[in-house]
Design a protein around this motif. Structure first.
Motif, PDB file in Angstrom:
ATOM      1  N   ARG A  44       0.835  -1.197   0.000  1.00  0.00           N
ATOM      2  CA  ARG A  44       0.000   0.000   0.000  1.00  0.00           C
ATOM      3  C   ARG A  44       0.880   1.262   0.000  1.00  0.00           C
ATOM      4  NH1 ARG A  44      -4.132  -2.245  -1.825  1.00  0.00           N
ATOM      5  NH2 ARG A  44      -5.346  -3.583  -0.469  1.00  0.00           N
ATOM      6  N   PRO A  45       0.369   2.364  -0.535  1.00  0.00           N
ATOM      7  CA  PRO A  45       1.154   3.602  -0.625  1.00  0.00           C
ATOM      8  C   PRO A  45       1.668   4.104   0.725  1.00  0.00           C
ATOM      9  CG  PRO A  45      -0.817   3.772  -1.969  1.00  0.00           C
ATOM     10  CD  PRO A  45      -0.925   2.498  -1.198  1.00  0.00           C
ATOM     11  N   GLY A  46       0.907   3.970   1.782  1.00  0.00           N
ATOM     12  CA  GLY A  46       1.354   4.445   3.090  1.00  0.00           C
ATOM     13  C   GLY A  46       2.593   3.720   3.575  1.00  0.00           C
ATOM     14  N   ARG A  47       2.631   2.420   3.395  1.00  0.00           N
ATOM     15  CA  ARG A  47       3.808   1.638   3.786  1.00  0.00           C
ATOM     16  C   ARG A  47       5.017   2.012   2.942  1.00  0.00           C
ATOM     17  NH1 ARG A  47       3.095  -4.250   5.846  1.00  0.00           N
ATOM     18  NH2 ARG A  47       1.160  -4.083   7.007  1.00  0.00           N
ATOM     19  N   ARG A  48       4.799   2.180   1.646  1.00  0.00           N
ATOM     20  CA  ARG A  48       5.911   2.533   0.768  1.00  0.00           C
ATOM     21  C   ARG A  48       6.467   3.910   1.107  1.00  0.00           C
ATOM     22  NH1 ARG A  48       2.489   1.052  -3.947  1.00  0.00           N
ATOM     23  NH2 ARG A  48       2.842   3.206  -4.534  1.00  0.00           N
ATOM     24  N   LEU A  49       5.585   4.857   1.383  1.00  0.00           N
ATOM     25  CA  LEU A  49       6.035   6.198   1.757  1.00  0.00           C
ATOM     26  C   LEU A  49       6.758   6.174   3.101  1.00  0.00           C
ATOM     27  CD1 LEU A  49       6.076   9.161   0.975  1.00  0.00           C
ATOM     28  CD2 LEU A  49       3.883   9.427   2.124  1.00  0.00           C
ATOM     29  N   GLY A  50       6.244   5.395   4.046  1.00  0.00           N
ATOM     30  CA  GLY A  50       6.925   5.261   5.334  1.00  0.00           C
ATOM     31  C   GLY A  50       8.312   4.663   5.189  1.00  0.00           C
ATOM     32  N   ALA A  51       8.432   3.644   4.350  1.00  0.00           N
ATOM     33  CA  ALA A  51       9.730   3.007   4.128  1.00  0.00           C
ATOM     34  C   ALA A  51      10.708   3.983   3.485  1.00  0.00           C
ATOM     35  CB  ALA A  51       9.565   1.768   3.249  1.00  0.00           C
ATOM     36  N   THR A  53      10.639   7.218   3.733  1.00  0.00           N
ATOM     37  CA  THR A  53      10.975   8.227   4.746  1.00  0.00           C
ATOM     38  C   THR A  53      12.069   7.719   5.677  1.00  0.00           C
ATOM     39  OG1 THR A  53       8.731   9.125   4.640  1.00  0.00           O
ATOM     40  CG2 THR A  53      10.033   9.655   6.600  1.00  0.00           C
ATOM     41  N   VAL A  54      11.956   6.476   6.115  1.00  0.00           N
ATOM     42  CA  VAL A  54      12.979   5.886   6.987  1.00  0.00           C
ATOM     43  C   VAL A  54      14.318   5.807   6.244  1.00  0.00           C
ATOM     44  CG1 VAL A  54      13.699   3.750   8.143  1.00  0.00           C
ATOM     45  CG2 VAL A  54      11.381   4.623   8.452  1.00  0.00           C
ATOM     46  N   ASP A  55      14.292   5.354   5.005  1.00  0.00           N
ATOM     47  CA  ASP A  55      15.530   5.255   4.226  1.00  0.00           C
ATOM     48  C   ASP A  55      16.165   6.628   4.015  1.00  0.00           C
ATOM     49  OD1 ASP A  55      15.337   2.507   4.022  1.00  0.00           O
ATOM     50  OD2 ASP A  55      14.313   2.573   2.073  1.00  0.00           O
ATOM     51  N   TRP A  56      15.344   7.632   3.705  1.00  0.00           N
ATOM     52  CA  TRP A  56      15.879   8.976   3.488  1.00  0.00           C
ATOM     53  C   TRP A  56      16.480   9.528   4.779  1.00  0.00           C
ATOM     54  CZ3 TRP A  56      17.779  11.739  -0.115  1.00  0.00           C
ATOM     55  CH2 TRP A  56      17.985  13.097   0.058  1.00  0.00           C
ATOM     56  N   ARG A 101      12.266  -3.159   5.017  1.00  0.00           N
ATOM     57  CA  ARG A 101      12.236  -4.271   5.977  1.00  0.00           C
ATOM     58  C   ARG A 101      11.433  -3.906   7.218  1.00  0.00           C
ATOM     59  NH1 ARG A 101      11.265  -9.015   7.036  1.00  0.00           N
ATOM     60  NH2 ARG A 101      12.469  -9.985   8.672  1.00  0.00           N
ATOM     61  N   LEU A 102      11.622  -2.677   7.694  1.00  0.00           N
ATOM     62  CA  LEU A 102      10.899  -2.202   8.863  1.00  0.00           C
ATOM     63  C   LEU A 102       9.388  -2.196   8.620  1.00  0.00           C
ATOM     64  CD1 LEU A 102      11.253  -0.959  11.723  1.00  0.00           C
ATOM     65  CD2 LEU A 102      11.243   1.271  10.611  1.00  0.00           C
ATOM     66  N   PHE A 103       8.985  -1.857   7.409  1.00  0.00           N
ATOM     67  CA  PHE A 103       7.565  -1.802   7.068  1.00  0.00           C
ATOM     68  C   PHE A 103       7.050  -3.098   6.434  1.00  0.00           C
ATOM     69  CE2 PHE A 103       8.272   2.599   7.866  1.00  0.00           C
ATOM     70  CZ  PHE A 103       7.045   3.093   8.277  1.00  0.00           C
ATOM     71  N   GLY A 104       7.875  -4.127   6.387  1.00  0.00           N
ATOM     72  CA  GLY A 104       7.440  -5.430   5.889  1.00  0.00           C
ATOM     73  C   GLY A 104       7.237  -5.485   4.387  1.00  0.00           C
ATOM     74  N   LEU A 105       8.147  -4.865   3.628  1.00  0.00           N
ATOM     75  CA  LEU A 105       8.046  -4.843   2.168  1.00  0.00           C
ATOM     76  C   LEU A 105       9.264  -5.484   1.526  1.00  0.00           C
ATOM     77  CD1 LEU A 105       6.903  -1.130   1.718  1.00  0.00           C
ATOM     78  CD2 LEU A 105       5.477  -3.150   2.010  1.00  0.00           C
ATOM     79  N   ARG A 106       9.082  -5.940   0.314  1.00  0.00           N
ATOM     80  CA  ARG A 106      10.175  -6.502  -0.477  1.00  0.00           C
ATOM     81  C   ARG A 106       9.964  -6.139  -1.940  1.00  0.00           C
ATOM     82  NH1 ARG A 106      12.996 -12.094   0.317  1.00  0.00           N
ATOM     83  NH2 ARG A 106      13.329 -10.909   2.194  1.00  0.00           N
ATOM     84  N   VAL A 107      11.050  -5.923  -2.660  1.00  0.00           N
ATOM     85  CA  VAL A 107      10.995  -5.630  -4.094  1.00  0.00           C
ATOM     86  C   VAL A 107      11.322  -6.922  -4.838  1.00  0.00           C
ATOM     87  CG1 VAL A 107      11.962  -4.268  -5.983  1.00  0.00           C
ATOM     88  CG2 VAL A 107      11.716  -3.252  -3.709  1.00  0.00           C
TER      89      VAL A 107
END
Length: 155
Positions: A44-51, A53-56, A101-107
């Motif tokens: 979802r967009p919220g998780r991707r944006l959160g991830a 933000t953490v990376d930045w 990883r923090l937001f539970g996503l993988r590419v």
């Protein structure tokens, strides 16, 4: 159609108007053969944006602490370079960055499996440009993911 219906369809957007007319869009990721919910579904967009933000924030911290030692324009420029290198190395090897990883996503590749090296480099460069990541298709994938043949899924 009275004026209220016309105004309501305009306010809710073209997708809602098309769905009212009987068009079935399905769920996000259905065209890619992904599940609707749970592991393997489109992020979802919220998780991707959160991830992101953490990376930045992590890249800014590294740039500030190890390179510039004060906040200047150079700090942001170094952070973009660090983001690119981090994205290439981490997505290319394990499939995620610390924020993902923090937001539970993988590419992963849209065809399944890992992305190739050239696709990871293309995707990372487009993420650093920012604009391609802000334009999404109907599945919620940014242009950076479409151009590189990638999809961000939940793990």
């Amino acid at each position: 159609m009275d004026n209220r219906q016309a105004l309501g369809s305009w306010l809710s957007g073209p997708r809602a108007a098309a769905e009212e007319a009987g068009v079935d869009f399905g769920y996000r990721g259905q065209q890619l053969g992904l599940p609707e919910e749970g592991p393997g579904s489109i992020a979802r967009p919220g998780r991707r944006l959160g991830a992101l933000t953490v990376d930045w924030a992590l890249c800014m911290l590294i740039s500030y602490g190890l390179i510039t030692h004060r906040y200047t324009q150079a700090t942001g420029n170094w952070a973009v370079l660090i983001l690119f290198v981090m994205s290439v190395l981490m997505v290319g090897t394990v499939g995620f960055t610390p924020g993902k990883r923090l937001f539970g996503l993988r590419v992963v590749s849209a065809r399944g499996g890992r992305l190739g090296v050239l696709r990871v480099i293309l995707r990372s460069a487009l993420v650093c440009l920012a604009i391609p990541a802000l334009i999404w298709d109907r599945d919620g994938r940014g242009l950076h993911d479409r151009f590189s043949g990638a999809v961000q899924v939940r793990i």
